[in-house]
Design a protein around this motif. Structure first.
Motif, PDB file in Angstrom:
ATOM      1  N   GLN A  59       0.828  -1.205   0.000  1.00 33.79           N
ATOM      2  CA  GLN A  59       0.000   0.000   0.000  1.00 33.79           C
ATOM      3  C   GLN A  59       0.860   1.251   0.000  1.00 33.79           C
ATOM      4  N   MET A  60       1.922   1.277   0.809  1.00 31.41           N
ATOM      5  CA  MET A  60       2.786   2.457   0.856  1.00 31.41           C
ATOM      6  C   MET A  60       3.465   2.694  -0.492  1.00 31.41           C
ATOM      7  N   THR A  61       3.814   1.612  -1.175  1.00 30.92           N
ATOM      8  CA  THR A  61       4.400   1.739  -2.513  1.00 30.92           C
ATOM      9  C   THR A  61       3.457   2.494  -3.432  1.00 30.92           C
ATOM     10  N   LEU A  62       2.212   2.057  -3.475  1.00 29.81           N
ATOM     11  CA  LEU A  62       1.243   2.653  -4.396  1.00 29.81           C
ATOM     12  C   LEU A  62       0.812   4.042  -3.935  1.00 29.81           C
ATOM     13  N   ASP A  63       0.790   4.258  -2.616  1.00 28.20           N
ATOM     14  CA  ASP A  63       0.493   5.584  -2.088  1.00 28.20           C
ATOM     15  C   ASP A  63       1.520   6.583  -2.627  1.00 28.20           C
TER      16      ASP A  63
END
Length: 871
Positions: free
Chosen positions: A307-311
């Motif tokens: 999720q942090m990657t895509l955020d």
């Protein structure tokens, strides 16, 4: 040259395609990733990122149309699992294609899929939790409802009005619009004082001047406290990669809205370029590395890695769309020594110090967790463990198994020039983001006086306790690649030491590992005083690391300069390793393992510029000894690029400056070549008679020597002919500099050996047979010769030509003979012991002047003046 917008967009596409190829085949999101269950937030962020790419003109990703990829992602959404932040991201992505009813993106989907997407856009179920949710959730839910309204979905205007009233109240309770992010209004100011305005931009029309004023103040705050690696704020939560993303987002908003004016926008684009350059290495294989060899806060731990990657990728894609064709302009680095108040009556603020040689911020905010303590912060210099009670940079007490720390807002603050005085009353349990009233407090205080001076931060500490704690300590952590000179002033009974913490997960900052910690174990008492200081070592690459000259120079500077070898990968064109260095000390451009190709040297110079490595050039030569004309433009390129040039004599400096065009910024210095006496200590113990026999020399002769590599200007032939013409039979000449093909005269007084590089012990053995050196140099293309370092180191007299380098360097230790063979012969014939004794004494007297300790100090002053750009 491509714009930042294009580079960002290409980068996001590349990362998304790598993720699709490895972890998200056909944009199918897995249920488990790295052992952790994957939530619906990942699907929402993936859709959000794809939507920004589509808006930016990208039509195909990983061989699939973006529209089809979005349908694959949105069509798999479990609506009841999507809420708050992720609700508005779904809604805003769908809105890019139109209202919900008849939306062309959703048209191919089933009724059930569209119902789930509509449910995903709806976070009204969280309204009842507003009293317990973090304060910014009023803005989150307002953005959700605004997005739903734009889709034509049913919205209760009274609910939206109430949410907007809450947001307005939240943003206006502070006169400058700074958000106190704590639940109990305790003074926790952090990155969300900026991010709240980025986040609330879709509400700007409803907020009006409240948003405009607050957003401008957010720009100003970020400009004041941003780190050189692009981190908008370097304390508090949501740091690391997210802090760098915010800088890029600010640049995109500046370019899109014109809110700060064109000049300031160009500065923001430049800051964003710096942030992106540092951030782009955090995505190997498209997946963020914020959790590898560094730390993300627990809220964004490894379960949220995908999720942090895509955020982050979504933030970059959105910024790319805002930037358009905007280009950057790097403003001159402005020095700053100021206290910015978030809330002056409560003494909440941040001290920003940015001098020529040192930079950091020191926050004065609430919270006893490491991220919020009043300690210096600067990524790559002053770093602390993340989200922890493992206190660094500030004293801590241990009592009944718990760490206590002076935390919360200070009770007193003073601001002298270049310093800060702060007082905290009470020692609070460490590791708390919220300072709950029920926490046990140790009675006492801490008063600290900070003073920045040059590259050093000095701190004086006075600690008080109502009852002495069981243990008391202080530690400073050292980041990877940034050695620190930490001085801890210990009293009787105190113990200072340095602990290896490499590889330990608890010693990791947002930015990397903290492999060493400097600590002092203080004797507990009710009143304790101690001091500490931190000086970052200058990190200097050398083009001849390990060479006798380099080792002699940097040996005395150990502990103040971290010296290293120019990495092979840098010479091969991979310049990333330069991020860990401040300066490159060039000695001989031709000795850097780069070919005589101007383009290769220009590429290295450009890499040094890009990675902000400053250049110091000791210009030993005017041109390389091989005289290849191809080196002349290369020397010119280094001359133009050098920040400082060191010459060995005033004459040499004049000659070099007449030959080359140096940069307007280049500073010139004259520093002598140190002597090599330290390398020749065993000369005194050599059995001279045995050495003479092995070299075929006559015992008892007054022996002259010509030493060093053959050079066009070194007239060994002239010296040999002059000796052959001399009438003296008590002299002998040993030539160790015979060039290939050179034939000595047939004279028993001359022994000439072909030049060869021999081990130091053999070289010293040969030197032990020489009484007087001859330096038969023509004034040609040379600026210096290292043979004077041997002459002074051995205390030998020298017969010297009129070459200015010799006369300026040797002074009375040089016996001038003129320049011709006849003049040298005449000098030999009239030479007497009194003249030799006087020159020998003069040579001995020169040793302190050419001692490496002194020479190194002169160099250190230049290195200090050049300084570092990496603050």
């Amino acid at each position: 040259m491509t714009t930042l917008s294009e580079r960002l967009r290409r980068f996001v596409v590349s990362c998304v395609e790598q993720l699709e190829a490895t972890h998200l085949p056909g944009f199918t999101v897995p249920r488990v990733f790295g052992g952790h269950q994957v939530g619906a937030d990942v699907r929402a962020d993936l859709a959000y990122t794809l939507g920004f790419l589509r808006e930016g003109g990208v039509t195909t990703v990983a061989g699939m149309s973006v529209d089809d990829a979005l349908r694959a992602v949105l069509g798999s959404l479990p609506g009841d699992q999507v809420h708050t932040f992720f609700s508005y991201r779904v809604a805003e992505t769908v809105r890019r294609y139109g209202e919900f009813e008849g939306n062309p993106l959703l048209a191919p989907l089933t009724d059930r899929q569209r119902e789930e997407i509509a449910r995903a856009c709806d976070s009204r179920g969280h309204l009842e939790f507003l009293a317990t949710l973090p304060r910014n959730y009023a803005a989150v839910l307002a953005r959700c409802e605004t997005a739903r309204a734009s889709l034509g979905l049913p919205v209760d205007e009274a609910v939206l009005d109430d949410l907007m009233s809450r947001v307005t109240a939240m943003l206006t309770e502070n006169p400058d619009g700074y958000l106190d992010d704590s639940s109990g209004r305790l003074g926790r100011f952090d990155i969300y004082s900026i991010d709240i305005y980025l986040f609330a931009e879709p509400l700007a029309d409803r907020l009006g001047p409240v948003w405009t004023k607050g957003m401008r103040n957010a720009f100003r705050l970020a400009e004041e406290v941003a780190a050189r690696n692009g981190a908008a704020v370097s304390w508090g939560r949501s740091g690391g990669a997210l802090a760098q993303c915010i800088t890029i987002e600010l640049a995109g908003l500046a370019a899109r809205t014109g809110l700060v004016g064109s000049r300031a926008t160009r500065s923001w684009v430049s800051r964003a370029e710096d942030a992106f350059r540092h951030l782009s290495a955090w995505f190997p294989g498209g997946l963020i590395a914020a959790h590898q060899y560094r730390s993300a806060e627990s809220y964004r731990g490894t379960p949220r890695r995908l999720q942090m990657t895509l955020d982050c990728l979504g933030k970059l894609a959105e910024a790319a769309n805002g930037l358009g064709g905007a280009t950057g302009h790097r403003p001159p680095a402005a020095e700053r020594d100021a206290l910015t108040w978030f809330d002056e009556p409560r003494r909440a603020g941040v001290w920003t110090y940015r001098g020529r040689d040192l930079a950091f911020v020191l926050p004065l905010v609430s919270g006893s967790e490491t991220d919020y303590l009043a300690v210096p912060r600067n990524p790559g210099l002053f770093e602390v463990p993340v989200n922890s009670d493992l206190v660094t940079g500030i004293p801590f007490a241990l009592h009944d198994g718990e760490r206590y720390v002076p935390a919360g807002l200070p009770t007193e603050v003073s601001k002298p020039p270049g310093g800060l005085g702060i007082t905290h009353v009470g020692w609070i349990p460490a590791g708390h983001k919220e300072m709950e009233p029920h926490l046990r407090v140790l009675g006492g205080s801490r008063h600290a006086e900070y003073r920045a001076e040059g590259r050093t931060l000095h701190v004086e500490e006075t600690l008080g306790f109502d009852t002495a704690p069981q243990a008391l300590a202080f530690q400073v952590t050292e980041p990877v690649g940034r050695p620190l000179d930490v001085r801890l002033r210990a009293g009787e009974g105190d113990l200072a030491t340095c602990v290896d913490t490499s590889g330990l997960s608890e010693y990791r900052s947002y930015w990397g590992e903290l492999p060493r910690t400097h600590q002092i174990d203080l004797t507990p008492g009710t009143r304790v005083r101690f001091g500490w200081s931190v000086t970052p070592l200058l990190r200097v690459l050398s083009s001849c690391h390990g060479h006798a000259y380099d080792a002699s120079l940097y040996g005395p500077l150990a502990g103040r300069v971290a010296a290293g070898r120019l990495p092979r990968e840098v010479l091969a064109g991979d310049h990333r390793a330069l991020d860990s260095w401040d300066q490159l000390h060039v000695h001989w451009p031709e000795g850097m393992n780069l070919p005589c190709e101007l383009d290769r040297h220009l590429a290295l110079i450009e890499g040094l510029r890009e990675h902000e490595v400053r250049i110091v050039w000791t210009q030993h030569n005017l041109v390389p000894h091989d005289r290849s004309p191809g080196w002349v433009p290369i020397y010119q390129a280094w001359a133009a690029a050098a920040d400082a040039v060191i010459h060995h004599t005033p004459w040499g400096m004049g000659r070099a400056r007449a030959r080359y065009r140096y940069g307007a910024h280049t500073r010139h210095h004259v520093i002598p070549h140190g002597h090599f006496g330290g390398l020749m200590k065993d000369v005194a113990s050599v059995d001279r008679r045995a050495a003479e026999r092995s070299l075929g020399l006559r015992p008892g002769a007054l022996r002259f020597g010509v030493i060093g590599a053959p050079r066009a200007e070194k007239r060994a032939d002239l010296a040999m002919r002059a000796v052959a013409a001399s009438s003296r039979q008590d002299i002998e000449l040993l030539v160790l500099s015979l060039a290939p093909g050179q034939v000595p005269p047939d004279d028993p007084r001359i022994v000439a050996l072909p030049y060869e590089m021999v081990p130091r012990a053999e070289y010293n053995r040969r030197l032990a047979t020489i009484d007087v050196l001859i330096m038969p140099f023509d004034t040609g293309e040379m600026l210096a010769t290292g043979t004077v370092a041997d002459a002074i180191g051995l205390g030998l007299p020298s017969l010297v030509s009129s070459w200015p380098f010799l006369t300026e360097t040797l002074g009375k230790a040089g016996i001038p003979y003129g320049d011709t063979e006849r003049e040298l012969t005449a000098c030999l014939d009239r030479l007497d012991e009194e003249t030799l004794r006087s020159a020998r004494e003069a040579a001995e007297a020169l040793k302190p002047h050419y001692d490496w300790e002194r020479v190194a100090e002169l160099h250190f002053a230049v290195l200090e003046e050049v300084g570092t750009a990496k603050l």
